[in-house]
Scaffold this motif. Sequence first.
Motif, mmCIF file in Angstrom:
data_model
loop_
_atom_site.group_PDB
_atom_site.id
_atom_site.type_symbol
_atom_site.label_atom_id
_atom_site.label_comp_id
_atom_site.label_asym_id
_atom_site.label_seq_id
_atom_site.Cartn_x
_atom_site.Cartn_y
_atom_site.Cartn_z
ATOM 1 N N VAL A 1 0.819 -1.221 0.000
ATOM 2 C CA VAL A 1 0.000 0.000 0.000
ATOM 3 C C VAL A 1 0.855 1.273 0.000
ATOM 4 O O VAL A 1 0.341 2.356 -0.256
ATOM 5 C CB VAL A 1 -0.958 0.028 1.209
ATOM 6 C CG1 VAL A 1 -2.012 -1.065 1.063
ATOM 7 C CG2 VAL A 1 -0.208 -0.136 2.526
ATOM 8 N N ARG A 2 2.145 1.123 0.289
ATOM 9 C CA ARG A 2 3.084 2.237 0.205
ATOM 10 C C ARG A 2 4.440 1.691 -0.227
ATOM 11 O O ARG A 2 4.851 0.617 0.188
ATOM 12 C CB ARG A 2 3.263 2.953 1.545
ATOM 13 C CG ARG A 2 2.056 3.694 2.080
ATOM 14 C CD ARG A 2 1.845 5.026 1.362
ATOM 15 N NE ARG A 2 0.886 5.861 2.055
ATOM 16 C CZ ARG A 2 -0.430 5.692 2.037
ATOM 17 N NH1 ARG A 2 -0.943 4.680 1.348
ATOM 18 N NH2 ARG A 2 -1.238 6.506 2.690
ATOM 19 N N ASP A 3 5.136 2.449 -1.058
ATOM 20 C CA ASP A 3 6.507 2.122 -1.459
ATOM 21 C C ASP A 3 7.259 3.442 -1.414
ATOM 22 O O ASP A 3 7.119 4.288 -2.296
ATOM 23 C CB ASP A 3 6.534 1.500 -2.863
ATOM 24 C CG ASP A 3 7.890 0.914 -3.207
ATOM 25 O OD1 ASP A 3 8.897 1.319 -2.592
ATOM 26 O OD2 ASP A 3 7.956 0.056 -4.107
ATOM 27 N N ILE A 4 8.070 3.622 -0.382
ATOM 28 C CA ILE A 4 8.604 4.936 -0.034
ATOM 29 C C ILE A 4 10.124 4.955 -0.112
ATOM 30 O O ILE A 4 10.798 4.099 0.467
ATOM 31 C CB ILE A 4 8.184 5.327 1.400
ATOM 32 C CG1 ILE A 4 6.651 5.261 1.554
ATOM 33 C CG2 ILE A 4 8.700 6.711 1.770
ATOM 34 C CD1 ILE A 4 6.193 5.321 2.993
ATOM 35 N N GLU A 5 10.661 5.926 -0.806
ATOM 36 C CA GLU A 5 12.094 6.203 -0.730
ATOM 37 C C GLU A 5 12.319 7.068 0.506
ATOM 38 O O GLU A 5 11.757 8.155 0.622
ATOM 39 C CB GLU A 5 12.571 6.931 -1.992
ATOM 40 C CG GLU A 5 14.067 7.166 -2.020
ATOM 41 C CD GLU A 5 14.515 7.813 -3.323
ATOM 42 O OE1 GLU A 5 15.632 8.376 -3.329
ATOM 43 O OE2 GLU A 5 13.765 7.753 -4.307
ATOM 44 N N THR A 6 13.137 6.593 1.421
ATOM 45 C CA THR A 6 13.250 7.220 2.728
ATOM 46 C C THR A 6 13.782 8.647 2.636
ATOM 47 O O THR A 6 14.756 8.918 1.934
ATOM 48 C CB THR A 6 14.173 6.398 3.649
ATOM 49 O OG1 THR A 6 13.724 5.037 3.651
ATOM 50 C CG2 THR A 6 14.142 6.923 5.064
ATOM 51 N N SER A 7 13.115 9.534 3.372
ATOM 52 C CA SER A 7 13.524 10.929 3.454
ATOM 53 C C SER A 7 13.234 11.417 4.875
ATOM 54 O O SER A 7 12.800 10.654 5.739
ATOM 55 C CB SER A 7 12.747 11.782 2.441
ATOM 56 O OG SER A 7 11.370 11.857 2.807
ATOM 57 N N THR A 8 13.450 12.697 5.114
ATOM 58 C CA THR A 8 13.195 13.262 6.441
ATOM 59 C C THR A 8 11.717 13.250 6.801
ATOM 60 O O THR A 8 11.357 13.332 7.968
ATOM 61 C CB THR A 8 13.728 14.704 6.529
ATOM 62 O OG1 THR A 8 13.149 15.483 5.460
ATOM 63 C CG2 THR A 8 15.254 14.732 6.397
ATOM 64 N N GLU A 9 10.839 13.114 5.790
ATOM 65 C CA GLU A 9 9.401 13.101 6.046
ATOM 66 C C GLU A 9 8.836 11.691 6.212
ATOM 67 O O GLU A 9 7.645 11.521 6.523
ATOM 68 C CB GLU A 9 8.648 13.792 4.896
ATOM 69 C CG GLU A 9 8.862 15.288 4.783
ATOM 70 C CD GLU A 9 10.164 15.639 4.084
ATOM 71 O OE1 GLU A 9 10.584 14.851 3.214
ATOM 72 O OE2 GLU A 9 10.751 16.693 4.431
ATOM 73 N N THR A 10 9.665 10.674 6.014
ATOM 74 C CA THR A 10 9.159 9.305 5.972
ATOM 75 C C THR A 10 8.530 8.867 7.281
ATOM 76 O O THR A 10 7.449 8.265 7.289
ATOM 77 C CB THR A 10 10.293 8.325 5.589
ATOM 78 O OG1 THR A 10 10.778 8.676 4.287
ATOM 79 C CG2 THR A 10 9.774 6.894 5.569
ATOM 80 N N LEU A 11 9.189 9.147 8.396
ATOM 81 C CA LEU A 11 8.652 8.715 9.688
ATOM 82 C C LEU A 11 7.269 9.320 9.924
ATOM 83 O O LEU A 11 6.347 8.619 10.344
ATOM 84 C CB LEU A 11 9.605 9.088 10.819
ATOM 85 C CG LEU A 11 9.137 8.693 12.221
ATOM 86 C CD1 LEU A 11 8.918 7.189 12.333
ATOM 87 C CD2 LEU A 11 10.152 9.154 13.263
ATOM 88 N N GLN A 12 7.123 10.584 9.636
ATOM 89 C CA GLN A 12 5.823 11.235 9.816
ATOM 90 C C GLN A 12 4.775 10.633 8.886
ATOM 91 O O GLN A 12 3.618 10.418 9.284
ATOM 92 C CB GLN A 12 5.943 12.742 9.556
ATOM 93 C CG GLN A 12 4.643 13.508 9.786
ATOM 94 C CD GLN A 12 4.816 15.007 9.581
ATOM 95 O OE1 GLN A 12 5.912 15.494 9.331
ATOM 96 N NE2 GLN A 12 3.721 15.739 9.667
ATOM 97 N N GLU A 13 5.170 10.319 7.660
ATOM 98 C CA GLU A 13 4.246 9.706 6.708
ATOM 99 C C GLU A 13 3.784 8.335 7.208
ATOM 100 O O GLU A 13 2.595 7.998 7.141
ATOM 101 C CB GLU A 13 4.919 9.562 5.342
ATOM 102 C CG GLU A 13 4.025 8.946 4.281
ATOM 103 C CD GLU A 13 4.698 8.857 2.927
ATOM 104 O OE1 GLU A 13 4.140 8.182 2.026
ATOM 105 O OE2 GLU A 13 5.785 9.445 2.754
#
Length: 231
Positions: A212-224
């Motif tokens: 349901v999500r495929d995320i390239e990690t960034s500074t916003e990832t944890l919040q997302e």
Amino acid sequence: MIVAKNLTKQYGGKQVLNIENLEIPKGQSFGLVGNNGAGKTTFFSLLLDLIEPSAGEIINNNVQVNTSEDWKPFTSSFIDETFLIGYLTPEEYFNFIGELRGQNKADVNALLSRFEDFFHGEILEQNKYLRDLSKGNQKKVGIVASFIGNPEVVILDEPFANLDPTTQIRLKGIIKDLANTQGVTVLVSSHDLIHVTEVCERIVVLNKGEIVRDIETSTETLQELESFFAG
């Protein structure tokens, strides 16, 4: 490096995993997160040929894992304490794994010497069987054993669970070094969103067996991720 195509797993007519396409390139630190029952351990079990897929396939470095064993020499893992042999000491277990992976005692000892800080004086030369170690120390043994033989792929299921904060920090450094410096493909499953965002450059979220999500990690990832699981 790793490709899953039209991969499904069913138990008693209930579908627990359904991944149409997933590609994990060589040298990537890959995180898999999701609630209990999301399909994380099922995916790892299929990747390690511990269970058969209902349909589809997983390819590991051009080898279909459920039809050939040619992926085993370059793939290693620690899923849980059932991988251990309780009546062996840590030293005996490390040497046993070394023999399986074509390493002599000198090779194994050279590797173990790199993890003295991680062991924190609680593993080697303690005259204890694996069954008598704490859950955290059993996990340390299993994780380090998965590094024996210079694998190209390392799979770790909930590696941070039962570890004290100091050991968790050291493990994060080890995982980063494997992927970023040594080019090892590292797959990590974890319920701990903070740890997984700190060590993985890419995170896939499973929900009811589907991506349901495929995320390239960034500074916003944890919040997302926190927003997703809070919703």
